[in-house]
Design a protein around this motif. Structure first.
Motif, PDB file in Angstrom:
ATOM      1  N   VAL A 214      -9.821  -3.076 -12.700  1.00 54.17           N
ATOM      2  CA  VAL A 214      -9.101  -1.954 -13.303  1.00 54.17           C
ATOM      3  C   VAL A 214      -7.900  -2.929 -13.962  1.00 54.17           C
ATOM      4  CG1 VAL A 214      -7.431  -0.239 -13.027  1.00 54.17           C
ATOM      5  CG2 VAL A 214      -9.567  -0.264 -11.706  1.00 54.17           C
ATOM      6  N   PHE A 215      -7.686  -2.751 -15.174  1.00 53.19           N
ATOM      7  CA  PHE A 215      -6.515  -3.193 -15.839  1.00 53.19           C
ATOM      8  C   PHE A 215      -5.579  -2.260 -16.478  1.00 53.19           C
ATOM      9  CE2 PHE A 215     -10.000  -4.185 -18.481  1.00 53.19           C
ATOM     10  CZ  PHE A 215      -9.339  -3.982 -19.897  1.00 53.19           C
ATOM     11  N   THR A 216      -4.321  -2.193 -16.374  1.00 53.18           N
ATOM     12  CA  THR A 216      -3.299  -1.128 -16.784  1.00 53.18           C
ATOM     13  C   THR A 216      -2.550  -1.869 -17.857  1.00 53.18           C
ATOM     14  OG1 THR A 216      -3.651   0.048 -15.098  1.00 53.18           O
ATOM     15  CG2 THR A 216      -1.792   0.455 -16.261  1.00 53.18           C
ATOM     16  N   ARG A 217      -2.284  -1.430 -18.934  1.00 49.06           N
ATOM     17  CA  ARG A 217      -1.026  -1.811 -20.196  1.00 49.06           C
ATOM     18  C   ARG A 217       0.015  -1.215 -19.542  1.00 49.06           C
ATOM     19  NH1 ARG A 217      -3.428  -0.867 -25.242  1.00 49.06           N
ATOM     20  NH2 ARG A 217      -2.630   1.545 -24.880  1.00 49.06           N
ATOM     21  N   LEU A 218       1.117  -2.107 -19.089  1.00 47.73           N
ATOM     22  CA  LEU A 218       2.262  -1.529 -18.587  1.00 47.73           C
ATOM     23  C   LEU A 218       3.237  -0.821 -19.383  1.00 47.73           C
ATOM     24  CD1 LEU A 218       3.340  -4.556 -16.358  1.00 47.73           C
ATOM     25  CD2 LEU A 218       1.835  -2.689 -15.752  1.00 47.73           C
ATOM     26  N   SER A 219       3.142  -1.061 -20.765  1.00 47.96           N
ATOM     27  CA  SER A 219       4.045  -0.033 -21.528  1.00 47.96           C
ATOM     28  C   SER A 219       3.570   1.472 -21.665  1.00 47.96           C
ATOM     29  CB  SER A 219       3.907  -0.812 -23.267  1.00 47.96           C
ATOM     30  OG  SER A 219       2.597  -0.661 -23.614  1.00 47.96           O
ATOM     31  N   ASP A 220       2.342   1.414 -21.501  1.00 40.90           N
ATOM     32  CA  ASP A 220       2.178   2.943 -21.819  1.00 40.90           C
ATOM     33  C   ASP A 220       1.270   3.623 -20.661  1.00 40.90           C
ATOM     34  OD1 ASP A 220      -0.276   1.697 -22.194  1.00 40.90           O
ATOM     35  OD2 ASP A 220      -0.413   2.833 -24.348  1.00 40.90           O
ATOM     36  N   GLY A 221       0.924   2.537 -19.638  1.00 41.05           N
ATOM     37  CA  GLY A 221       0.053   3.187 -18.407  1.00 41.05           C
ATOM     38  C   GLY A 221      -1.437   3.320 -18.666  1.00 41.05           C
TER      39      GLY A 221
ATOM     40  N   GLY B  73      -2.045  -7.381 -28.097  1.00 43.86           N
ATOM     41  CA  GLY B  73      -0.866  -8.511 -27.975  1.00 43.86           C
ATOM     42  C   GLY B  73       0.354  -7.794 -27.750  1.00 43.86           C
ATOM     43  N   ASN B  74       1.462  -8.765 -27.336  1.00 42.85           N
ATOM     44  CA  ASN B  74       2.723  -8.515 -27.208  1.00 42.85           C
ATOM     45  C   ASN B  74       2.868  -7.437 -25.853  1.00 42.85           C
ATOM     46  OD1 ASN B  74       3.641 -10.243 -29.155  1.00 42.85           O
ATOM     47  ND2 ASN B  74       3.391  -8.655 -30.638  1.00 42.85           N
ATOM     48  N   GLN B  75       1.849  -7.639 -25.067  1.00 35.34           N
ATOM     49  CA  GLN B  75       1.821  -6.357 -24.091  1.00 35.34           C
ATOM     50  C   GLN B  75       1.767  -7.185 -22.778  1.00 35.34           C
ATOM     51  OE1 GLN B  75       2.290  -3.137 -24.249  1.00 35.34           O
ATOM     52  NE2 GLN B  75       2.666  -3.458 -26.543  1.00 35.34           N
ATOM     53  N   GLN B  76       2.297  -6.683 -21.683  1.00 34.11           N
ATOM     54  CA  GLN B  76       1.885  -7.027 -20.038  1.00 34.11           C
ATOM     55  C   GLN B  76       0.936  -6.059 -19.685  1.00 34.11           C
ATOM     56  OE1 GLN B  76       5.713  -7.289 -18.123  1.00 34.11           O
ATOM     57  NE2 GLN B  76       5.139  -9.044 -17.216  1.00 34.11           N
TER      58      GLN B  76
ATOM     59  N   GLY C  24     -13.216  -2.612  -1.417  1.00 32.75           N
ATOM     60  CA  GLY C  24     -12.075  -3.246  -0.425  1.00 32.75           C
ATOM     61  C   GLY C  24     -10.827  -2.855  -1.091  1.00 32.75           C
ATOM     62  N   ALA C  25      -9.742  -3.392  -0.363  1.00 34.34           N
ATOM     63  CA  ALA C  25      -8.468  -3.428  -1.044  1.00 34.34           C
ATOM     64  C   ALA C  25      -8.340  -4.173  -2.491  1.00 34.34           C
ATOM     65  CB  ALA C  25      -7.463  -4.022  -0.158  1.00 34.34           C
ATOM     66  N   ARG C  26      -7.472  -3.532  -3.045  1.00 37.11           N
ATOM     67  CA  ARG C  26      -7.181  -4.172  -4.408  1.00 37.11           C
ATOM     68  C   ARG C  26      -6.344  -5.717  -4.357  1.00 37.11           C
ATOM     69  NH1 ARG C  26      -6.100   0.524  -9.059  1.00 37.11           N
ATOM     70  NH2 ARG C  26      -8.056   1.810  -8.564  1.00 37.11           N
ATOM     71  N   ALA C  27      -6.808  -6.551  -5.060  1.00 38.14           N
ATOM     72  CA  ALA C  27      -5.939  -7.737  -5.315  1.00 38.14           C
ATOM     73  C   ALA C  27      -5.338  -7.572  -6.717  1.00 38.14           C
ATOM     74  CB  ALA C  27      -6.571  -9.059  -5.095  1.00 38.14           C
ATOM     75  N   SER C  28      -4.185  -7.717  -6.818  1.00 38.79           N
ATOM     76  CA  SER C  28      -3.305  -7.285  -8.122  1.00 38.79           C
ATOM     77  C   SER C  28      -2.472  -8.535  -8.614  1.00 38.79           C
ATOM     78  CB  SER C  28      -2.484  -6.325  -7.752  1.00 38.79           C
ATOM     79  OG  SER C  28      -1.634  -5.882  -9.087  1.00 38.79           O
ATOM     80  N   VAL C  29      -2.594  -8.668  -9.792  1.00 39.55           N
ATOM     81  CA  VAL C  29      -1.571  -9.729 -10.698  1.00 39.55           C
ATOM     82  C   VAL C  29      -1.084  -8.927 -11.825  1.00 39.55           C
ATOM     83  CG1 VAL C  29      -3.481 -10.900 -11.828  1.00 39.55           C
ATOM     84  CG2 VAL C  29      -1.587 -12.091 -11.260  1.00 39.55           C
ATOM     85  N   THR C  30       0.089  -9.421 -12.176  1.00 37.18           N
ATOM     86  CA  THR C  30       0.682  -9.049 -13.613  1.00 37.18           C
ATOM     87  C   THR C  30       0.680  -9.940 -14.563  1.00 37.18           C
ATOM     88  OG1 THR C  30       1.705  -7.236 -12.376  1.00 37.18           O
ATOM     89  CG2 THR C  30       2.629  -7.912 -14.489  1.00 37.18           C
ATOM     90  N   SER C  31       0.387  -9.862 -15.636  1.00 32.98           N
ATOM     91  CA  SER C  31       0.326 -11.082 -16.726  1.00 32.98           C
ATOM     92  C   SER C  31       1.601 -11.212 -17.329  1.00 32.98           C
ATOM     93  CB  SER C  31      -0.682 -10.747 -17.645  1.00 32.98           C
ATOM     94  OG  SER C  31      -0.137  -9.544 -18.623  1.00 32.98           O
ATOM     95  N   ASP C  32       1.888 -12.352 -18.125  1.00 32.52           N
ATOM     96  CA  ASP C  32       3.014 -12.365 -18.765  1.00 32.52           C
ATOM     97  C   ASP C  32       2.583 -11.880 -20.024  1.00 32.52           C
ATOM     98  OD1 ASP C  32       4.411 -14.332 -17.095  1.00 32.52           O
ATOM     99  OD2 ASP C  32       3.265 -16.142 -17.867  1.00 32.52           O
TER     100      ASP C  32
END
Length: 91
Positions: free
Chosen positions: A26-33, A54-57, A71-79
């Motif tokens: 699962v991946f989520t664009r942080l600016s708009d969810g 582009g230009n998004q986290q 199982g549990a989600r392993a999560s990382v947030t991008s630059d």
């Protein structure tokens, strides 16, 4: 973890989890969810996502799945992802 990033792309990698049969993403664009993903990206330990805006986290979450349940989600947030903003869905 984010193994590499490029123009509107990210490659994720992780250690294998036993006794998984495959992995979900699962991946989520942080600016708009806005969330995207797949319930089965295969029995792999790396995956490249193309066509990100582009230009998004983003927050990326990988889950090991077996015949019973994920199982549990392993999560990382991008630059901030390099590239231009897209109006279409990533793939």
């Amino acid at each position: 973890r984010i193994a590499a990033s490029g123009w509107q792309t990210v490659t994720l990698s992780w250690e294998p989890v036993f006794p998984s049969t495959h992995y979900a993403l699962v991946f989520t664009r942080l600016s708009d969810g806005a969330s995207y993903g797949s319930t089965n990206i295969g029995n792999v330990t790396s995956y490249t996502i193309l066509g990100l805006s582009g230009n998004q986290q983003y927050r990326f979450e990988v889950m090991a799945v077996n015949e019973c349940a994920p199982g549990a989600r392993a999560s990382v947030t991008s630059d901030v992802i390099r590239g231009t903003a897209l109006t279409t869905r990533p793939y």
